[in-house]
Design a protein around this motif. Structure first.
Motif, short mmCIF file in Angstrom:
data_model
loop_
_atom_site.label_atom_id
_atom_site.label_comp_id
_atom_site.label_asym_id
_atom_site.label_seq_id
_atom_site.Cartn_x
_atom_site.Cartn_y
_atom_site.Cartn_z
N VAL A 86 -11.63 -77.44 2.22
CA VAL A 86 -11.30 -77.13 0.83
C VAL A 86 -10.99 -78.43 0.10
O VAL A 86 -10.06 -79.16 0.48
N ASP A 87 -11.78 -78.73 -0.90
CA ASP A 87 -11.57 -79.94 -1.69
C ASP A 87 -10.60 -79.67 -2.83
O ASP A 87 -10.77 -78.71 -3.59
N ILE A 88 -9.60 -80.52 -2.92
CA ILE A 88 -8.61 -80.42 -3.99
C ILE A 88 -8.52 -81.76 -4.70
O ILE A 88 -8.51 -82.82 -4.04
N THR A 89 -8.47 -81.71 -5.99
CA THR A 89 -8.37 -82.95 -6.77
C THR A 89 -6.99 -83.06 -7.40
O THR A 89 -6.29 -82.04 -7.58
N PRO A 90 -6.59 -84.26 -7.78
CA PRO A 90 -5.27 -84.43 -8.43
C PRO A 90 -5.16 -83.68 -9.75
O PRO A 90 -4.05 -83.40 -10.21
N ASN A 91 -6.30 -83.33 -10.34
CA ASN A 91 -6.28 -82.63 -11.62
C ASN A 91 -6.19 -81.11 -11.47
O ASN A 91 -6.04 -80.40 -12.47
N ASP A 92 -6.29 -80.61 -10.25
CA ASP A 92 -6.20 -79.17 -10.02
C ASP A 92 -4.79 -78.67 -10.30
O ASP A 92 -3.80 -79.33 -9.95
N THR A 93 -4.71 -77.49 -10.89
CA THR A 93 -3.41 -76.85 -11.11
C THR A 93 -3.08 -75.99 -9.88
O THR A 93 -3.97 -75.67 -9.08
N PRO A 94 -1.82 -75.60 -9.71
CA PRO A 94 -1.47 -74.72 -8.59
C PRO A 94 -2.29 -73.43 -8.57
O PRO A 94 -2.65 -72.94 -7.50
N ALA A 95 -2.60 -72.90 -9.75
CA ALA A 95 -3.39 -71.67 -9.83
C ALA A 95 -4.81 -71.90 -9.31
O ALA A 95 -5.38 -71.05 -8.61
#
Length: 254
Positions: A86-95
């Motif tokens: 699962v790729d997550i970026t620093p700009n992703d929100t918790p939602a």
């Protein structure tokens, strides 16, 4: 849910904070594994062990991770183990992070894979098997309820008879407390069993509804829609939610 987080040391605090918020949004108990590869000779051994226990791999800021040999090694090892990435970026929100984790938490992909390679005949036989299994589960549930009602009712009856007969005095009053403790423990076990029976029954009907998709008619799905799919309390209220109140009422009597 156990998640192994591939990250850069400089991003650890931010990644941990974001994933904790996402876990709360998801409403799930999530164990986050962050390994520090700096100056640790046994880091790779620890990473392999942690990866083997993880349900999925979180890659926090892949662009940044690609600049680290250690992070790239962790990603490669995760790919070898065919773990979900699962790729997550620093700009992703918790939602947003929650929406990425939910399919893994619900095991949707694995659930779908369980139905590959079936044909019409096999599906019908499996469908009959699941219906029969569901009916037997209901019977066991009723027997469990009968057992606890009998056991707790007997305790209350014995305690009542002892009080009526004047068998309780300062030296034997502890018996009444003993009955109360046993009764409360039984109520707690009963409530937990009802909850687990409800979850197991739901799982069985998830399978039944999925099998129905390969049949000509979807009678249970139609029934569920007719009842408002559990979203209309005026049409349908879960048996489990109602049953779970019974042990509480018995506990109040105790």
């Amino acid at each position: 849910m156990r998640l192994f987080v591939v990250h850069r040391s400089k991003d650890r605090h931010q990644a941990k904070a974001l994933l904790k918020k996402a876990s709360k949004t998801l409403g799930a108990k999530v164990t986050l594994v962050f390994l520090d590869s700096t100056g640790c000779k046994t880091w790779k051994d620890k990473a392999i062990e942690a990866l083997s226990k993880a349900e999925a791999i979180i890659v926090y800021d892949r662009t940044s991770c690609e600049e680290s040999e250690n992070a790239k090694w962790e990603i490669a090892k995760a790919a070898e183990g065919r773990l979900p990435l699962v790729d997550i970026t620093p700009n992703d929100t918790p939602a947003v992070v929650c929406s990425k984790l939910k399919p893994i938490y619900d095991l949707r992909e694995e659930f779908g894979k369980c139905f590959t390679g079936t044909n019409g005949t096999n599906t019908l036989e499996l469908y009959k098997l699941m219906i029969d299994s569901s009916e037997r589960l209901i019977q066991r549930r009723q027997q469990t309820n009968a057992f606890f009602i009998t056991a707790i009712g007997s305790l209350l009856a014995i305690a009542g008879l002892m009080v009526k007969a004047g068998a309780l005095y300062s030296g034997t009053i502890w018996l009444l407390y003993g009955f109360s403790i046993v009764g409360l423990l039984l109520c707690n076990s009963w409530r937990n069993l009802i909850d687990n029976y409800g979850k197991l029954n739901k799982a069985k009907f998830d399978v039944i509804l999925r099998l129905e998709q390969d049949l000509d008619a979807q009678v249970y799905a139609a029934e569920w829609v007719s009842l408002g799919k559990g979203l209309r309390p005026g049409k349908y209220r879960s048996f489990t939610s109602t049953e779970k109140n019974v042990p509480l009422h018995f506990a109040l009597l105790i």
